[in-house]
Write a protein that holds these residues in place. Structure first.
Motif, PDB file in Angstrom:
ATOM      1  N   PRO A  48       1.187  -1.092  -0.261  1.00 46.42           N
ATOM      2  CA  PRO A  48       0.124  -0.044  -0.048  1.00 46.42           C
ATOM      3  C   PRO A  48       0.772   0.964   0.186  1.00 46.42           C
ATOM      4  O   PRO A  48       0.298   2.329  -0.291  1.00 46.42           O
ATOM      5  CB  PRO A  48      -0.812   0.210   1.117  1.00 46.42           C
ATOM      6  CG  PRO A  48      -0.623  -1.653   1.952  1.00 46.42           C
ATOM      7  CD  PRO A  48       0.307  -1.880   0.600  1.00 46.42           C
ATOM      8  N   ALA A  49       1.813   1.541   0.734  1.00 50.23           N
ATOM      9  CA  ALA A  49       3.037   2.166   0.528  1.00 50.23           C
ATOM     10  C   ALA A  49       3.475   2.706  -1.328  1.00 50.23           C
ATOM     11  O   ALA A  49       3.468   3.853  -1.340  1.00 50.23           O
ATOM     12  CB  ALA A  49       3.975   2.116   1.857  1.00 50.23           C
ATOM     13  N   VAL A  50       3.411   1.373  -1.289  1.00 46.72           N
ATOM     14  CA  VAL A  50       4.274   1.871  -2.716  1.00 46.72           C
ATOM     15  C   VAL A  50       3.231   2.240  -3.210  1.00 46.72           C
ATOM     16  O   VAL A  50       3.958   3.375  -4.408  1.00 46.72           O
ATOM     17  CB  VAL A  50       5.323   0.491  -3.365  1.00 46.72           C
ATOM     18  CG1 VAL A  50       5.122   0.525  -4.944  1.00 46.72           C
ATOM     19  CG2 VAL A  50       6.176   0.119  -2.672  1.00 46.72           C
ATOM     20  N   SER A  51       2.509   1.387  -3.632  1.00 50.10           N
ATOM     21  CA  SER A  51       1.067   2.157  -4.824  1.00 50.10           C
ATOM     22  C   SER A  51       0.947   3.378  -3.983  1.00 50.10           C
ATOM     23  O   SER A  51       1.021   4.093  -5.422  1.00 50.10           O
ATOM     24  CB  SER A  51      -0.161   1.247  -3.649  1.00 50.10           C
ATOM     25  OG  SER A  51       0.235   0.035  -4.247  1.00 50.10           O
ATOM     26  N   GLN A  52       0.667   4.253  -3.406  1.00 51.13           N
ATOM     27  CA  GLN A  52       1.182   5.614  -2.731  1.00 51.13           C
ATOM     28  C   GLN A  52       1.957   5.948  -3.407  1.00 51.13           C
ATOM     29  O   GLN A  52       1.388   7.105  -4.537  1.00 51.13           O
ATOM     30  CB  GLN A  52       0.617   6.166  -1.101  1.00 51.13           C
ATOM     31  CG  GLN A  52       0.459   7.437  -1.036  1.00 51.13           C
ATOM     32  CD  GLN A  52      -1.156   8.190  -1.513  1.00 51.13           C
ATOM     33  OE1 GLN A  52      -1.977   7.304  -1.705  1.00 51.13           O
ATOM     34  NE2 GLN A  52      -1.355   9.037  -2.200  1.00 51.13           N
ATOM     35  N   HIS A  53       2.579   5.888  -3.068  1.00 49.62           N
ATOM     36  CA  HIS A  53       3.955   6.655  -3.829  1.00 49.62           C
ATOM     37  C   HIS A  53       3.932   6.098  -5.469  1.00 49.62           C
ATOM     38  O   HIS A  53       4.338   7.240  -6.171  1.00 49.62           O
ATOM     39  CB  HIS A  53       5.493   5.842  -3.351  1.00 49.62           C
ATOM     40  CG  HIS A  53       6.157   6.489  -2.112  1.00 49.62           C
ATOM     41  ND1 HIS A  53       6.077   7.668  -1.470  1.00 49.62           N
ATOM     42  CD2 HIS A  53       6.167   5.868  -0.260  1.00 49.62           C
ATOM     43  CE1 HIS A  53       6.262   7.776  -0.258  1.00 49.62           C
ATOM     44  NE2 HIS A  53       6.481   6.418   0.444  1.00 49.62           N
ATOM     45  N   LEU A  54       3.908   5.433  -5.982  1.00 50.27           N
ATOM     46  CA  LEU A  54       3.508   5.133  -7.506  1.00 50.27           C
ATOM     47  C   LEU A  54       2.315   6.174  -8.222  1.00 50.27           C
ATOM     48  O   LEU A  54       2.183   6.872  -9.420  1.00 50.27           O
ATOM     49  CB  LEU A  54       3.100   4.268  -7.861  1.00 50.27           C
ATOM     50  CG  LEU A  54       4.328   2.765  -7.377  1.00 50.27           C
ATOM     51  CD1 LEU A  54       4.158   1.567  -7.551  1.00 50.27           C
ATOM     52  CD2 LEU A  54       5.878   3.278  -8.829  1.00 50.27           C
ATOM     53  N   LYS A  55       1.483   6.457  -7.213  1.00 51.18           N
ATOM     54  CA  LYS A  55      -0.373   7.283  -6.846  1.00 51.18           C
ATOM     55  C   LYS A  55       0.771   8.528  -7.962  1.00 51.18           C
ATOM     56  O   LYS A  55       0.435   9.212  -8.586  1.00 51.18           O
ATOM     57  CB  LYS A  55      -0.956   6.635  -6.554  1.00 51.18           C
ATOM     58  CG  LYS A  55      -2.216   8.212  -6.574  1.00 51.18           C
ATOM     59  CD  LYS A  55      -2.750   7.882  -5.526  1.00 51.18           C
ATOM     60  CE  LYS A  55      -4.767   9.004  -5.933  1.00 51.18           C
ATOM     61  NZ  LYS A  55      -5.226   9.369  -4.819  1.00 51.18           N
ATOM     62  N   VAL A  56       1.081   9.379  -6.498  1.00 52.27           N
ATOM     63  CA  VAL A  56       1.631  10.120  -7.054  1.00 52.27           C
ATOM     64  C   VAL A  56       3.057  10.494  -8.203  1.00 52.27           C
ATOM     65  O   VAL A  56       2.828  11.442  -8.591  1.00 52.27           O
ATOM     66  CB  VAL A  56       2.635  11.191  -5.203  1.00 52.27           C
ATOM     67  CG1 VAL A  56       3.329  12.551  -5.245  1.00 52.27           C
ATOM     68  CG2 VAL A  56       1.941  10.291  -4.689  1.00 52.27           C
ATOM     69  N   LEU A  57       4.162  10.030  -7.933  1.00 54.66           N
ATOM     70  CA  LEU A  57       4.707   9.678  -8.967  1.00 54.66           C
ATOM     71  C   LEU A  57       3.931   9.978 -11.030  1.00 54.66           C
ATOM     72  O   LEU A  57       3.951  10.696 -11.209  1.00 54.66           O
ATOM     73  CB  LEU A  57       6.137   8.592  -8.989  1.00 54.66           C
ATOM     74  CG  LEU A  57       6.707   8.772  -8.318  1.00 54.66           C
ATOM     75  CD1 LEU A  57       7.480   7.809  -8.313  1.00 54.66           C
ATOM     76  CD2 LEU A  57       7.743  10.234  -8.314  1.00 54.66           C
ATOM     77  N   LYS A  58       2.736   8.857 -10.922  1.00 52.95           N
ATOM     78  CA  LYS A  58       2.203   8.898 -12.001  1.00 52.95           C
ATOM     79  C   LYS A  58       1.273  10.138 -12.448  1.00 52.95           C
ATOM     80  O   LYS A  58       1.156  10.449 -13.230  1.00 52.95           O
ATOM     81  CB  LYS A  58       1.338   7.948 -12.224  1.00 52.95           C
ATOM     82  CG  LYS A  58       0.474   7.736 -12.840  1.00 52.95           C
ATOM     83  CD  LYS A  58       0.413   6.017 -13.548  1.00 52.95           C
ATOM     84  CE  LYS A  58      -0.848   5.761 -14.455  1.00 52.95           C
ATOM     85  NZ  LYS A  58      -1.281   4.838 -14.991  1.00 52.95           N
ATOM     86  N   GLU A  59       0.680  11.578 -10.964  1.00 50.04           N
ATOM     87  CA  GLU A  59       0.141  11.965 -10.895  1.00 50.04           C
ATOM     88  C   GLU A  59       0.804  13.487 -11.188  1.00 50.04           C
ATOM     89  O   GLU A  59      -0.337  13.599 -12.376  1.00 50.04           O
ATOM     90  CB  GLU A  59      -0.772  12.548 -10.057  1.00 50.04           C
ATOM     91  CG  GLU A  59      -1.877  11.310  -9.980  1.00 50.04           C
ATOM     92  CD  GLU A  59      -2.631  11.738  -8.421  1.00 50.04           C
ATOM     93  OE1 GLU A  59      -1.831  12.265  -7.506  1.00 50.04           O
ATOM     94  OE2 GLU A  59      -4.040  11.656  -8.469  1.00 50.04           O
ATOM     95  N   SER A  60       2.102  12.977 -11.245  1.00 50.00           N
ATOM     96  CA  SER A  60       2.798  13.823 -11.499  1.00 50.00           C
ATOM     97  C   SER A  60       3.219  14.143 -13.593  1.00 50.00           C
ATOM     98  O   SER A  60       4.092  14.557 -13.530  1.00 50.00           O
ATOM     99  CB  SER A  60       4.062  14.133 -10.895  1.00 50.00           C
ATOM    100  OG  SER A  60       4.634  13.366 -11.111  1.00 50.00           O
ATOM    101  N   GLY A  61       3.661  12.560 -13.801  1.00 47.38           N
ATOM    102  CA  GLY A  61       3.668  12.595 -14.870  1.00 47.38           C
ATOM    103  C   GLY A  61       5.077  12.259 -15.238  1.00 47.38           C
ATOM    104  O   GLY A  61       5.981  11.535 -16.152  1.00 47.38           O
ATOM    105  N   ILE A  62       5.869  11.825 -14.067  1.00 52.82           N
ATOM    106  CA  ILE A  62       7.096  11.141 -14.014  1.00 52.82           C
ATOM    107  C   ILE A  62       7.275   9.439 -14.364  1.00 52.82           C
ATOM    108  O   ILE A  62       7.852   8.923 -14.540  1.00 52.82           O
ATOM    109  CB  ILE A  62       8.071  10.839 -12.698  1.00 52.82           C
ATOM    110  CG1 ILE A  62       8.034  13.297 -12.548  1.00 52.82           C
ATOM    111  CG2 ILE A  62       9.249  10.525 -12.779  1.00 52.82           C
ATOM    112  CD1 ILE A  62       7.794  12.935 -11.048  1.00 52.82           C
ATOM    113  N   LEU A  63       6.014   8.957 -13.834  1.00 53.55           N
ATOM    114  CA  LEU A  63       5.934   7.375 -14.384  1.00 53.55           C
ATOM    115  C   LEU A  63       4.650   7.637 -15.053  1.00 53.55           C
ATOM    116  O   LEU A  63       4.036   8.016 -14.931  1.00 53.55           O
ATOM    117  CB  LEU A  63       5.303   6.579 -12.834  1.00 53.55           C
ATOM    118  CG  LEU A  63       6.817   6.874 -11.693  1.00 53.55           C
ATOM    119  CD1 LEU A  63       6.391   5.913 -11.255  1.00 53.55           C
ATOM    120  CD2 LEU A  63       8.112   6.290 -12.520  1.00 53.55           C
ATOM    121  N   ASP A  64       5.223   5.973 -15.573  1.00 54.02           N
ATOM    122  CA  ASP A  64       3.486   5.446 -16.702  1.00 54.02           C
ATOM    123  C   ASP A  64       3.342   4.509 -15.957  1.00 54.02           C
ATOM    124  O   ASP A  64       4.275   4.111 -15.975  1.00 54.02           O
ATOM    125  CB  ASP A  64       3.819   6.131 -18.170  1.00 54.02           C
ATOM    126  CG  ASP A  64       2.669   6.204 -18.913  1.00 54.02           C
ATOM    127  OD1 ASP A  64       1.603   5.765 -18.580  1.00 54.02           O
ATOM    128  OD2 ASP A  64       2.519   6.449 -20.198  1.00 54.02           O
TER     129      ASP A  64
END
Length: 106
Positions: A48-64
């Protein structure tokens, strides 16, 4: 310009957290796709912690992300990251040019 400033603030906020920087470093250095479970094991934190971090990074456009079978795999969006790099480089160059620090005067 207002939208651009808000977007860059979101990027800086996303990058301002050590775990998120680790995620980007892992994804960028290994050039691969990681699912939440693999990233959680790699970082030694909960899914769940990783999911939250990935969500933030994806929302910023850094990750897809890309669905592969039953899992969603995340990767660095190189095109977007390159765009952010250009904007940050421009910001720093402009700040240095406009700087009137006494040490810069001859």
């Amino acid at each position: 310009m207002k939208y651009e400033v808000k977007r860059m603030a979101k990027v800086f906020k996303a990058l301002g957290e050590p775990t998120r920087l680790k995620i980007i470093k892992i994804l960028a250095s290994e050039g691969g796709y990681f699912c939440v479970g693999a990233m959680a094991r790699r970082l030694g934190i909960s899914q769940p912690a990783v999911s939250q971090h990935l969500k933030v990074l994806k929302e910023s456009g850094i990750l897809d992300s890309k669905r592969m079978g039953f899992r969603v795999h995340y990767f660095v969006d190189a095109k977007t990251l390159e765009n952010y790099k250009k904007q940050i480089d421009e910001l720093i160059e402009n700040a240095l040019k406009k700087s009137s620090h006494p040490d810069n005067e001859t």
